[in-house]
Scaffold this motif. Structure first.
Motif, PDB file in Angstrom:
ATOM      1  N   MET A  52       0.831  -1.204   0.000  1.00  0.00           N
ATOM      2  CA  MET A  52       0.000   0.000   0.000  1.00  0.00           C
ATOM      3  C   MET A  52       0.869   1.259   0.000  1.00  0.00           C
ATOM      4  O   MET A  52       0.542   2.253  -0.661  1.00  0.00           O
ATOM      5  N   LEU A  53       1.985   1.215   0.737  1.00  0.00           N
ATOM      6  CA  LEU A  53       2.905   2.353   0.742  1.00  0.00           C
ATOM      7  C   LEU A  53       3.539   2.558  -0.634  1.00  0.00           C
ATOM      8  O   LEU A  53       3.682   3.700  -1.100  1.00  0.00           O
ATOM      9  N   LEU A  54       3.931   1.464  -1.275  1.00  0.00           N
ATOM     10  CA  LEU A  54       4.480   1.572  -2.639  1.00  0.00           C
ATOM     11  C   LEU A  54       3.455   2.155  -3.597  1.00  0.00           C
ATOM     12  O   LEU A  54       3.783   2.998  -4.447  1.00  0.00           O
ATOM     13  N   LEU A  55       2.199   1.720  -3.475  1.00  0.00           N
ATOM     14  CA  LEU A  55       1.147   2.253  -4.329  1.00  0.00           C
ATOM     15  C   LEU A  55       0.954   3.746  -4.076  1.00  0.00           C
ATOM     16  O   LEU A  55       0.697   4.512  -5.011  1.00  0.00           O
ATOM     17  N   ALA A  56       1.074   4.165  -2.817  1.00  0.00           N
ATOM     18  CA  ALA A  56       0.954   5.594  -2.494  1.00  0.00           C
ATOM     19  C   ALA A  56       2.048   6.396  -3.198  1.00  0.00           C
ATOM     20  O   ALA A  56       1.801   7.506  -3.695  1.00  0.00           O
ATOM     21  N   VAL A  57       3.268   5.842  -3.255  1.00  0.00           N
ATOM     22  CA  VAL A  57       4.372   6.516  -3.950  1.00  0.00           C
ATOM     23  C   VAL A  57       4.093   6.593  -5.451  1.00  0.00           C
ATOM     24  O   VAL A  57       4.289   7.637  -6.082  1.00  0.00           O
ATOM     25  N   VAL A  58       3.622   5.481  -6.028  1.00  0.00           N
ATOM     26  CA  VAL A  58       3.276   5.458  -7.452  1.00  0.00           C
ATOM     27  C   VAL A  58       2.206   6.511  -7.762  1.00  0.00           C
ATOM     28  O   VAL A  58       2.308   7.264  -8.740  1.00  0.00           O
ATOM     29  N   HIS A  59       1.192   6.575  -6.916  1.00  0.00           N
ATOM     30  CA  HIS A  59       0.101   7.533  -7.134  1.00  0.00           C
ATOM     31  C   HIS A  59       0.588   8.973  -6.980  1.00  0.00           C
ATOM     32  O   HIS A  59       0.180   9.861  -7.748  1.00  0.00           O
TER      33      HIS A  59
END
Length: 371
Positions: A52-59
């Protein structure tokens, strides 16, 4: 693929859900339970939180650089030289990634339904199929996704419901019989596959229509939550049915389908279930091939990505046939090496770009305040 190709935020979310769940629903439950035992669900929650943290960075980067892919905003923040240095390993690992998905399909078929079929026949047919799918473009794949996603999830739910009479909740205890170590080890494995892999999706996010960009964040987070809930349900249900054997029997959902028996009316449906699960492999491999073609085209600055479809698919076919034919070596790769490779090739470039982008934004804000 044409630069004019566009998909809606909902369609991209379905592709993302297929990407995250397609192969992991078949592969993940057994090795995770084998390492962490009854605490496998805790490992999944830890790994998904990092995902979820990685997805937050991608977003965040997607919002900061609208209409740009991961490689394009790497060139903006780091320059062309550093981008080439970072994304050559990224591209190499992606070749192994596509080949690895097909190796898993071969292993699944050889272990379950097509035991006498030569490996090259399965691999060749599969690569022809995903190459033709990638050639059709992301819009066509997105239109296919709705029906096939409903089929895959419908059959997964059906399996979990039909084996309900075999559930033994007492098998879920004890949770931490061997301490926290195996839990963290299993979390490391699950983070490596599939959660660290979501970084590559940043390559195709620019395909989303401009009017849908404000919605994509919440849709992707929702897809990741659905993925976690699905994997969590399959792990818990596998433990409740198979007990101590859940970590020893590969392809847990397929094993559960073999146990379905209802009044001599519904039985031996594992082949139907197995074929439906192959849909997940097929979709993930097709999406990965499109992403790999996009990476190569942007690295080499090519106008027409379609020229790369069959050469790239052929290279991946050769990799799938000539590497990791030994199942134990493949298992070691997935459990130990793959998370490390993904951190170096996928996560590190993303986090480096994120860090530089944050510093630049902070400096720009300070300069504006000084003025």
């Amino acid at each position: 693929m044409s630069n004019q190709e566009r998909v809606s935020s909902v369609q991209m979310t379905m592709l993302f859900l297929f990407f995250m769940t397609g192969s992991s629903i078949v592969i993940i439950p057994a090795p995770l339970t084998n390492v962490a035992g009854n605490g496998a669900w805790i490992s999944l929650l830890i790994a998904s939180a990092i995902g979820m943290l990685l997805l937050a960075v991608v977003h965040y980067l997607y919002r900061q650089f609208p209409g740009k892919s991961l490689i394009e905003y790497s060139r903006i923040t780091l320059g062309n030289g550093w981008t080439m240095l970072l994304f050559i390993p990224f591209t190499c690992v992606m070749f192994w990634h596509v080949a690895g998905i097909v190796i898993e399909i071969e292993t699944f078929f050889k272990s379950t339904m097509l035991k006498e079929t030569p490996t090259y026949a399965v691999s060749s047919l599969f690569f022809v199929t995903i190459a033709l799918t990638a050639l059709a473009g992301i819009e066509v794949i997105a239109r296919m996704a709705a029906f096939l996603l409903a089929l895959m999830f419908g059959l997964i739910i059906m399996i979990l419901v039909l084996v309900g009479n075999l559930y033994h909740p007492e098998y879920l205890l004890p949770v931490l019989s061997n301490g926290i170590g195996p839990i963290l080890n299993a979390a490391y494995i699950t983070y490596g596959f599939p959660y660290s892999e979501l970084v590559v999706f940043a390559i195709i996010l620019p395909y989303i229509r401009s009017e849908d960009t404000s919605k994509v964040g919440k849709h992707l987070y929702l897809a990741l939550i659905v993925n976690v809930v699905t994997l969590l349900a399959s792990i818990i249900c596998s433990i409740m049915v198979l007990g101590p054997l859940s970590g020893d029997l590969k392809y847990s959902l397929y094993q559960l389908a073999r146990l379905i028996f209802i009044q001599e009316i519904i039985e031996r449906i594992e082949s139907v279930i197995g074929i439906s699960l192959i849909v997940g492999f097929y979709f993930k491999a097709s999406i990965l091939l499109i992403i790999l073609m996009r990476v190569l085209a942007q690295m080499l600055k090519l106008e027409n990505e379609r020229l790369l479809v069959f050469p790239v698919a052929f290279i991946c076919l050769l990799l799938s046939l000539t590497t990791y034919t030994n199942e134990s070596a493949l298992e070691e790769l997935v459990n130990v090496t793959w998370p490390l490779l993904n951190n170096i090739a996928y996560s590190f470039p993303l986090l480096l770009i994120f860090g530089v982008a944050l510093i630049r934004r902070f400096n720009t804000r300070n300069k504006k305040q000084d003025l």
